[in-house]
Design a protein around this motif. Structure first.
Motif, PDB file in Angstrom:
ATOM      1  N   GLU A  98       0.824  -1.207   0.000  1.00  0.00           N
ATOM      2  CA  GLU A  98       0.000   0.000   0.000  1.00  0.00           C
ATOM      3  C   GLU A  98       0.864   1.264   0.000  1.00  0.00           C
ATOM      4  OE1 GLU A  98      -2.569  -0.228   3.342  1.00  0.00           O
ATOM      5  OE2 GLU A  98      -3.673  -1.975   2.601  1.00  0.00           O
ATOM      6  N   ALA A  99       2.083   1.156   0.564  1.00  0.00           N
ATOM      7  CA  ALA A  99       2.990   2.303   0.629  1.00  0.00           C
ATOM      8  C   ALA A  99       3.805   2.486  -0.651  1.00  0.00           C
ATOM      9  CB  ALA A  99       3.927   2.155   1.816  1.00  0.00           C
ATOM     10  N   GLY A 100       3.675   1.554  -1.603  1.00  0.00           N
ATOM     11  CA  GLY A 100       4.351   1.725  -2.883  1.00  0.00           C
ATOM     12  C   GLY A 100       5.383   0.676  -3.237  1.00  0.00           C
ATOM     13  N   PHE A 101       5.542  -0.357  -2.401  1.00  0.00           N
ATOM     14  CA  PHE A 101       6.519  -1.402  -2.679  1.00  0.00           C
ATOM     15  C   PHE A 101       5.848  -2.633  -3.282  1.00  0.00           C
ATOM     16  CE2 PHE A 101       8.269   1.171   0.737  1.00  0.00           C
ATOM     17  CZ  PHE A 101       9.591   1.335   0.355  1.00  0.00           C
ATOM     18  N   GLU A 102       6.670  -3.520  -3.850  1.00  0.00           N
ATOM     19  CA  GLU A 102       6.168  -4.802  -4.330  1.00  0.00           C
ATOM     20  C   GLU A 102       7.182  -5.878  -3.996  1.00  0.00           C
ATOM     21  OE1 GLU A 102       5.540  -4.423  -8.499  1.00  0.00           O
ATOM     22  OE2 GLU A 102       7.598  -3.840  -8.956  1.00  0.00           O
ATOM     23  N   LEU A 103       6.674  -7.044  -3.621  1.00  0.00           N
ATOM     24  CA  LEU A 103       7.537  -8.169  -3.273  1.00  0.00           C
ATOM     25  C   LEU A 103       8.152  -8.746  -4.534  1.00  0.00           C
ATOM     26  CD1 LEU A 103       8.480 -10.092  -0.967  1.00  0.00           C
ATOM     27  CD2 LEU A 103       6.516 -11.536  -1.559  1.00  0.00           C
ATOM     28  N   ARG A 104       9.484  -8.913  -4.526  1.00  0.00           N
ATOM     29  CA  ARG A 104      10.193  -9.438  -5.697  1.00  0.00           C
ATOM     30  C   ARG A 104      10.934 -10.736  -5.416  1.00  0.00           C
ATOM     31  NH1 ARG A 104       8.223  -7.415  -9.990  1.00  0.00           N
ATOM     32  NH2 ARG A 104      10.178  -7.339 -11.182  1.00  0.00           N
ATOM     33  N   VAL A 105      11.394 -10.931  -4.191  1.00  0.00           N
ATOM     34  CA  VAL A 105      12.177 -12.120  -3.844  1.00  0.00           C
ATOM     35  C   VAL A 105      11.635 -12.725  -2.559  1.00  0.00           C
ATOM     36  CG1 VAL A 105      14.452 -12.969  -3.089  1.00  0.00           C
ATOM     37  CG2 VAL A 105      14.301 -11.340  -4.986  1.00  0.00           C
ATOM     38  N   ARG A 106      11.535 -14.059  -2.560  1.00  0.00           N
ATOM     39  CA  ARG A 106      11.111 -14.806  -1.374  1.00  0.00           C
ATOM     40  C   ARG A 106      12.079 -15.977  -1.202  1.00  0.00           C
ATOM     41  NH1 ARG A 106       6.239 -16.003  -2.927  1.00  0.00           N
ATOM     42  NH2 ARG A 106       5.081 -14.477  -1.668  1.00  0.00           N
ATOM     43  N   GLU A 107      12.861 -15.967  -0.116  1.00  0.00           N
ATOM     44  CA  GLU A 107      13.857 -17.005   0.131  1.00  0.00           C
ATOM     45  C   GLU A 107      13.733 -17.545   1.556  1.00  0.00           C
ATOM     46  OE1 GLU A 107      17.802 -16.117  -2.296  1.00  0.00           O
ATOM     47  OE2 GLU A 107      17.252 -14.368  -1.081  1.00  0.00           O
ATOM     48  N   PRO A 108      12.712 -18.347   1.839  1.00  0.00           N
ATOM     49  CA  PRO A 108      12.560 -18.875   3.201  1.00  0.00           C
ATOM     50  C   PRO A 108      13.709 -19.776   3.628  1.00  0.00           C
ATOM     51  CG  PRO A 108      11.000 -19.906   1.687  1.00  0.00           C
ATOM     52  CD  PRO A 108      11.616 -18.758   0.953  1.00  0.00           C
ATOM     53  N   TRP A 109      14.457 -20.330   2.669  1.00  0.00           N
ATOM     54  CA  TRP A 109      15.581 -21.211   2.991  1.00  0.00           C
ATOM     55  C   TRP A 109      16.841 -20.437   3.361  1.00  0.00           C
ATOM     56  CZ3 TRP A 109      13.097 -20.857  -1.719  1.00  0.00           C
ATOM     57  CH2 TRP A 109      13.763 -20.151  -2.709  1.00  0.00           C
ATOM     58  N   TRP A 110      16.840 -19.099   3.180  1.00  0.00           N
ATOM     59  CA  TRP A 110      18.013 -18.278   3.490  1.00  0.00           C
ATOM     60  C   TRP A 110      17.601 -17.187   4.473  1.00  0.00           C
ATOM     61  CZ3 TRP A 110      19.941 -13.210   1.834  1.00  0.00           C
ATOM     62  CH2 TRP A 110      21.296 -13.012   2.181  1.00  0.00           C
ATOM     63  N   HIS A 111      17.579 -17.552   5.761  1.00  0.00           N
ATOM     64  CA  HIS A 111      17.257 -16.619   6.843  1.00  0.00           C
ATOM     65  C   HIS A 111      15.886 -15.957   6.648  1.00  0.00           C
ATOM     66  CE1 HIS A 111      21.438 -17.164   7.932  1.00  0.00           C
ATOM     67  NE2 HIS A 111      21.841 -16.619   6.799  1.00  0.00           N
ATOM     68  N   GLU A 112      14.965 -16.637   5.969  1.00  0.00           N
ATOM     69  CA  GLU A 112      13.617 -16.090   5.720  1.00  0.00           C
ATOM     70  C   GLU A 112      13.667 -14.747   4.982  1.00  0.00           C
ATOM     71  OE1 GLU A 112      10.816 -17.443   5.923  1.00  0.00           O
ATOM     72  OE2 GLU A 112      11.019 -19.149   7.297  1.00  0.00           O
ATOM     73  N   HIS A 113      14.672 -14.579   4.138  1.00  0.00           N
ATOM     74  CA  HIS A 113      14.869 -13.305   3.447  1.00  0.00           C
ATOM     75  C   HIS A 113      13.746 -13.019   2.447  1.00  0.00           C
ATOM     76  CE1 HIS A 113      16.839 -11.084  -0.055  1.00  0.00           C
ATOM     77  NE2 HIS A 113      16.875 -10.192   0.917  1.00  0.00           N
ATOM     78  N   LEU A 169      12.673  -9.626  -0.320  1.00  0.00           N
ATOM     79  CA  LEU A 169      13.148  -8.375  -0.899  1.00  0.00           C
ATOM     80  C   LEU A 169      11.996  -7.696  -1.615  1.00  0.00           C
ATOM     81  CD1 LEU A 169      16.432  -7.591  -2.730  1.00  0.00           C
ATOM     82  CD2 LEU A 169      14.286  -7.039  -3.861  1.00  0.00           C
ATOM     83  N   LEU A 170      11.828  -6.421  -1.323  1.00  0.00           N
ATOM     84  CA  LEU A 170      10.817  -5.610  -1.994  1.00  0.00           C
ATOM     85  C   LEU A 170      11.499  -4.459  -2.710  1.00  0.00           C
ATOM     86  CD1 LEU A 170       9.553  -6.500   1.053  1.00  0.00           C
ATOM     87  CD2 LEU A 170       7.509  -5.551  -0.034  1.00  0.00           C
ATOM     88  N   ARG A 171      10.875  -4.010  -3.791  1.00  0.00           N
ATOM     89  CA  ARG A 171      11.346  -2.849  -4.532  1.00  0.00           C
ATOM     90  C   ARG A 171      10.171  -1.903  -4.714  1.00  0.00           C
ATOM     91  NH1 ARG A 171      14.233  -6.190  -9.455  1.00  0.00           N
ATOM     92  NH2 ARG A 171      15.956  -7.114  -8.260  1.00  0.00           N
ATOM     93  N   PRO A 172      10.440  -0.614  -4.899  1.00  0.00           N
ATOM     94  CA  PRO A 172       9.338   0.305  -5.183  1.00  0.00           C
ATOM     95  C   PRO A 172       8.684  -0.004  -6.529  1.00  0.00           C
ATOM     96  CG  PRO A 172      11.298   1.499  -4.469  1.00  0.00           C
ATOM     97  CD  PRO A 172      11.724   0.087  -4.744  1.00  0.00           C
ATOM     98  N   ARG A 173       7.374   0.163  -6.602  1.00  0.00           N
ATOM     99  CA  ARG A 173       6.691   0.079  -7.887  1.00  0.00           C
ATOM    100  C   ARG A 173       7.143   1.235  -8.765  1.00  0.00           C
ATOM    101  NH1 ARG A 173       2.111  -0.070  -4.777  1.00  0.00           N
ATOM    102  NH2 ARG A 173       1.544   1.936  -5.696  1.00  0.00           N
ATOM    103  N   PRO A 174       7.189   1.036 -10.071  1.00  0.00           N
ATOM    104  CA  PRO A 174       7.632   2.124 -10.964  1.00  0.00           C
ATOM    105  C   PRO A 174       6.807   3.400 -10.826  1.00  0.00           C
ATOM    106  CG  PRO A 174       7.601   0.029 -12.135  1.00  0.00           C
ATOM    107  CD  PRO A 174       6.961  -0.223 -10.805  1.00  0.00           C
ATOM    108  N   ASP A 175       5.534   3.258 -10.432  1.00  0.00           N
ATOM    109  CA  ASP A 175       4.663   4.431 -10.346  1.00  0.00           C
ATOM    110  C   ASP A 175       4.593   5.033  -8.951  1.00  0.00           C
ATOM    111  OD1 ASP A 175       3.306   2.402  -9.076  1.00  0.00           O
ATOM    112  OD2 ASP A 175       1.370   2.796 -10.036  1.00  0.00           O
ATOM    113  N   ALA A 176       5.428   4.537  -8.017  1.00  0.00           N
ATOM    114  CA  ALA A 176       5.292   4.945  -6.617  1.00  0.00           C
ATOM    115  C   ALA A 176       6.000   6.252  -6.289  1.00  0.00           C
ATOM    116  CB  ALA A 176       5.816   3.850  -5.703  1.00  0.00           C
ATOM    117  N   GLY A 177       6.901   6.707  -7.165  1.00  0.00           N
ATOM    118  CA  GLY A 177       7.617   7.937  -6.890  1.00  0.00           C
ATOM    119  C   GLY A 177       8.641   7.830  -5.778  1.00  0.00           C
ATOM    120  N   LEU A 178       9.103   6.622  -5.493  1.00  0.00           N
ATOM    121  CA  LEU A 178      10.100   6.411  -4.442  1.00  0.00           C
ATOM    122  C   LEU A 178      11.484   6.226  -5.049  1.00  0.00           C
ATOM    123  CD1 LEU A 178       8.119   3.852  -2.230  1.00  0.00           C
ATOM    124  CD2 LEU A 178       8.568   6.259  -1.702  1.00  0.00           C
ATOM    125  N   PRO A 179      12.546   6.528  -4.304  1.00  0.00           N
ATOM    126  CA  PRO A 179      13.900   6.260  -4.801  1.00  0.00           C
ATOM    127  C   PRO A 179      14.100   4.768  -5.067  1.00  0.00           C
ATOM    128  CG  PRO A 179      13.963   7.687  -2.868  1.00  0.00           C
ATOM    129  CD  PRO A 179      12.558   7.194  -2.987  1.00  0.00           C
TER     130      PRO A 179
END
Length: 217
Positions: free
Chosen positions: A101-116, A118-128
């Motif tokens: 809702e704040a402008g990010f999207e989930l891109r990576v899910r690695e439960p086998w590596w420390h439950e890591h 990774l999210l990145r901003p959506r292209p339209d979110a206006g975030l760095p």
């Protein structure tokens, strides 16, 4: 808290059969450009941290600026690395929705590596541009990232070595048409050597001189 042994060991478990770290439609970045230091990177982090804090409140246990953009004077890919610590990184329902809702999207899910995650901003979110890494309180990666950042900040010679490795890896990866993960592999030897000196200087490897493995993201 992670153990001393876990901090000095680079865990590199294989991807389980049939699994992928990338969520549907995601993959490694083809952009391996390394650019000159940008004095606005700390401000970009501060903006991202404020967005995450507003979204999660006290569920954000730690929000830390890590990676090359957190080291003054160090060239880097123009992507802010942020470590976010939550109570349970495996419980996506407690943080992914509000971050989306704040402008990010989930891109990576690695439960086998420390439950890591990774999210990145959506292209339209206006975030760095950023990599928002999510870990739990027991992950040694958060400690490694902070130590590495501070070691580079306090050791100009090491910072210069890393800068040379980054520029060389970027040039070689660009010429070969490689993606971000392959860029990381090209600089891994230098990164591991810097970590070894850092662990020795801090006394972390007194009992674990053979700690090694692959460098995490």
């Amino acid at each position: 808290m992670p153990s001393r042994h876990d901090i000095v060991t680079f865990h590199d478990p294989p991807v389980p059969p049939g699994a992928s770290p990338w969520v549907a439609g995601a993959g490694p970045s083809p952009d391996v450009r390394v650019v000159d230091p940008d004095p606005t990177w700390p401000d970009q982090f501060a903006h991202l941290a404020a967005v995450v804090r507003r979204a999660l409140g006290w569920r954000a246990l730690v929000i830390e600026h890590v990676g090359s953009t957190a080291v003054p004077g160090l060239p880097a890919k123009p992507v802010i690395d942020v470590d976010l610590v939550v109570a349970d990184a495996g419980d996506e329902s407690s943080y992914v929705g509000v971050l989306e809702e704040a402008g990010f999207e989930l891109r990576v899910r690695e439960p086998w590596w420390h439950e890591h995650r990774l999210l990145r901003p959506r292209p339209d979110a206006g975030l760095p541009a950023c990599h928002l890494h999510v870990f739990g309180p027991d992950s040694p990666e958060v400690v490694k990232h902070r130590l590495f950042r501070d070691w580079l900040r306090g050791n100009p010679d090491e910072c210069a070595r890393y800068a040379d490795a980054k520029r060389g890896a970027s040039a070689a990866a660009t010429a070969a048409g490689e993606h971000g993960m392959q860029y990381n592999s090209r600089k891994e030897r230098v990164v591991r050597e810097i970590y070894a000196r850092m662990f020795a200087a801090t006394g972390l490897t007194d009992e674990f001189p053979d700690a090694g493995g692959s460098v995490g993201p």
